[in-house]
Motif scaffolding. Structure first.
Motif: not given
Length: 175
Positions: A130-137
């Motif tokens: 989730k953190c990686s997805a939010h960072t990517q966004t």
């Protein structure tokens, strides 16, 4: 000298030594004598079997010593012989069963800990994804904002160029 010698009640320490030696001799005689004379008497502390068991004084009492010390004791009484053998076997089997239970409990605790660790690890992996997805966004949004800023600067430069061509001067702003 706090107390004169006349307050001791005994004239010398020799009398005290004699009393202690007599007590020691009495205790030794009592212990040795009871072992010697109890073989023929009906003393409750003596061996309960009808055999000729040796009355040696031993200091080490282990299961092997007890089983090997009196090999003739209980041969004439089958119940006594079975009980003596049964006790050692029962003790060993109880010890093995206890160790088995402890090992099974530890194994179950270890399995529970492994399951808990896997569950916790899975939760951390989901949170990390989730953190990686939010960072990517966020990274994509930053890149779009940066591209928009570059476009805005180009447009601002174009408008300034046109304003300068039409006669606009910076000092005109003040007055």
């Amino acid at each position: 000298m706090a107390y004169p010698s006349k307050h001791y009640g005994l004239r010398s320490n020799g009398a005290l030594r004699v009393v202690l030696v007599l007590l020691a001799i009495f205790f030794v005689g009592y212990i040795v004598g009871s072992g010697l004379f109890s073989k023929g008497s009906s003393n409750a502390a003596s061996c309960s079997c009808d055999c000729d068991c040796s009355q040696e004084l031993e200091l080490i009492w282990t299961v092997e010593f007890i089983n090997n010390s009196y090999p003739d004791c209980g041969k004439h009484n089958p119940e006594m012989g079975e009980e003596m053998q049964k006790n050692a076997v029962d003790l060993i089997s109880d010890e093995i069963e206890l160790q088995r239970r402890v090992a099974n409990e530890r194994l179950e605790q270890t399995r529970t800990l492994v399951i808990t660790a896997r569950s916790t690890s899975s939760q951390y992996q989901i949170e990390a994804q989730k953190c990686s997805a939010h960072t990517q966004t966020c990274e994509e949004g930053r890149e779009r904002a940066e591209a928009g800023l570059v476009e805005e600067r180009k447009l601002t430069a174009l408008w300034e160029q046109r304003a300068l061509e039409l006669g606009w001067r910076e000092y005109n702003l003040g007055g």
